[in-house]
Enzyme design. Sequence first.
Site, mmCIF file in Angstrom:
data_model
loop_
_atom_site.group_PDB
_atom_site.id
_atom_site.type_symbol
_atom_site.label_atom_id
_atom_site.label_comp_id
_atom_site.label_asym_id
_atom_site.label_seq_id
_atom_site.Cartn_x
_atom_site.Cartn_y
_atom_site.Cartn_z
ATOM 1 C CB CYS A 2 -0.906 0.013 1.243
ATOM 2 S SG CYS A 2 -1.863 -1.503 1.451
ATOM 3 N NE ARG A 55 -6.508 -3.950 1.858
ATOM 4 C CZ ARG A 55 -7.386 -4.895 2.121
ATOM 5 N NH1 ARG A 55 -8.680 -4.642 1.989
ATOM 6 N NH2 ARG A 55 -6.993 -6.087 2.523
ATOM 7 C CG LEU A 56 -1.868 -3.770 -4.525
ATOM 8 C CD1 LEU A 56 -2.722 -3.494 -5.762
ATOM 9 C CD2 LEU A 56 -0.401 -3.856 -4.924
ATOM 10 C CB ILE A 58 -1.846 -8.692 -1.271
ATOM 11 C CG1 ILE A 58 -1.310 -7.598 -2.207
ATOM 12 C CG2 ILE A 58 -1.168 -10.033 -1.554
ATOM 13 C CD1 ILE A 58 -1.387 -7.928 -3.672
ATOM 14 C CG ASN A 80 3.824 0.026 2.073
ATOM 15 O OD1 ASN A 80 3.360 -0.832 1.336
ATOM 16 N ND2 ASN A 80 4.956 0.657 1.806
ATOM 17 N N GLY A 81 2.880 -3.065 3.357
ATOM 18 C CA GLY A 81 3.727 -4.246 3.333
ATOM 19 C C GLY A 81 2.940 -5.512 3.579
ATOM 20 C CD GLU A 82 1.078 -8.090 1.744
ATOM 21 O OE1 GLU A 82 0.410 -8.541 2.697
ATOM 22 O OE2 GLU A 82 0.566 -7.484 0.776
ATOM 23 C CG ASP A 105 -0.964 -8.629 6.538
ATOM 24 O OD1 ASP A 105 -2.087 -8.191 6.215
ATOM 25 O OD2 ASP A 105 0.067 -8.396 5.885
#
Length: 640
Positions: A2, A55-56, A58, A80-82, A105
Amino acid sequence: MCGIAGWVASGPAIPPADTLAAMLGAVAHRGPDGSGAALMQCRATSHEVALGHRRLAIIDPEGAPQPMRDTGAGLTLVFNGEIYNFRELRRALELAGLRCERDSDTEVLLRGYELWGHDVVHRLRGMFAFAVWDERDESLFLARDRFGEKPLFIAARGDGLFFASEIKALLCVPGLDAGVDLEAVSSYFAYRYAPGPATLFTGVRKLPPGTALVWRRGVAEQRRYWTAPDRAARDSTAHDGARRRSAGAVGEFRARLTEAVQLTMISDVPFGAFLSGGLDSSVIVALMSRLGGQVKTFTAGFADGTNELPYAAAVAREFGTDHHEIVVSHADVAARLASLVAKRDAPVSEPSDVALHLLATAAARSVKMVLTGEGSDEVLGGYPKHVAECFAPAVQWVPASVRRLLEPLVRALPYRFRRFKTAAASFRVGDRRERYVRWFGALDGAELTRLTALGAPRHDWHAPPFDAEPGASALRQVLYFDQTSWLPDNLLERADRMTMAASIEARVPYLDHELAEFVSGLPDHWRVRGLTGKRILRAAAAELLPRTIIDRPKVGFRVPVDEWFRGPLREYLLDHLRGGASLTRGYYDGRALDALVDEHLTGRQNHDKLLWMLLNLEIWHRQYAPRTCATAALALRRVA
């Protein structure tokens, strides 16, 4: 994956009401699937707190909107991230009595902060940059992942602290200092990128990898919670544990890499892999095929350049992937370079960045996430310089008079000896910090002084610490430099920007920190032995890949920029470096610059890396800083 943005500010530093929307609009490509914002107040100091998110989607694409708030716990999060181990952490949280409503997450990160506070960063496996507003003690907590896979930029204005995933969002803040940082420009000439924490903008800096920042009631404190393990002086003779692990090193490495790949494959949307045909990405694709069926693979090559398209196709056939290829030409470079500089907010330091973005754009038509082989060389010792640095102490014994005698002969060698010429130029530098920079093929201090009025860059400002601990081997020293400078400030930065500009996420299993810590605990010979690099990966690949792939010579991804500058991109180059509209010509000694250009265009010498660097610096100035650059150039001429 994101984009985030926000601030904590008081009084005149509070920006206009539409600023957060503008910041989020500047990073909309990072998150086309949704947007959110939250405004809060600090009761003790009257500071305004703003958190924004693009937001992207996933993981949990239908839920987990951000900013994520828990009013009962007094927490608000943008992320932002995973977090790859979020399901493991969720079980730990539930055992502690904290309930998670979704398979997300983001929620696990929020609950983890609620339970563990600032120490949550030590439990995370993944890539991340996040901000948490904690109403309990009225503090803002910012953190960035260990290797710097996800970006986080910071700026200050008055009594205000601003942050964002990309610099362009910070430039939306009215009154922000966005002049040209001349010292960072000087470092750019030496490194081909701006080493952190600096950027080319005077008022913007990077939060370093593995670092957290806490703002509390007007005071900001920064602390490093992790550093690359190669900083420590470990070797096989000093650590019994390393000797014991060495016996089963290959099997354990393969198991740990398999786990890292499996973790990075966690996704609720379609994904694939970037496949170059080299060892690193081929191993990733082999493991993905074992773990999850048919893999979509994507490969790019350059027209008229040396590339690995045939090798990538062979790997794709071996594992039955759904394979896609694109070919990039000089016309793509001319048409897209300026826009890519704007996407990166910095010069495009490598010509292959153009191909990376086009590849991401092509992949985004069918997937939202890809795995890549990035980071393998920096963790496992895969560059020729890693082999060469093992011999550097011996080479330094060659008398300086002999080296000076050989220098003109080496410089006169044709382009096909470029690696030997780079090695010779590097080895003539006694200071290892300067030598590490020379491996990038840019300018040393003397060359920089001849070409510009900027002078050589200082190294004492570099953070994290530039040097490994005393006693670290030559290999560990150069790997530590790569892991804390070249990797986060160049390779990972370009990978994030070029992929996110296409609204696609890239994940890098080789940078799993537990994998890196394991490898760092082994004796050096598992990475470099004799003239062989990445030795442990080659050994582990024996069960995964055909010997024809493992043993073939590395071809590399060479972009024919040298020929293009003499041919179809000649006028493009001359317009930017010699044209009347040039904004950076004032940085240089005009005669020295013209001599470099003429030597290249006539074929007497190849200066493609240097000319590419100067071209991109000019494009960056045209994008961002025409007035400031003109003022800086005048000041330089007065100094000269």
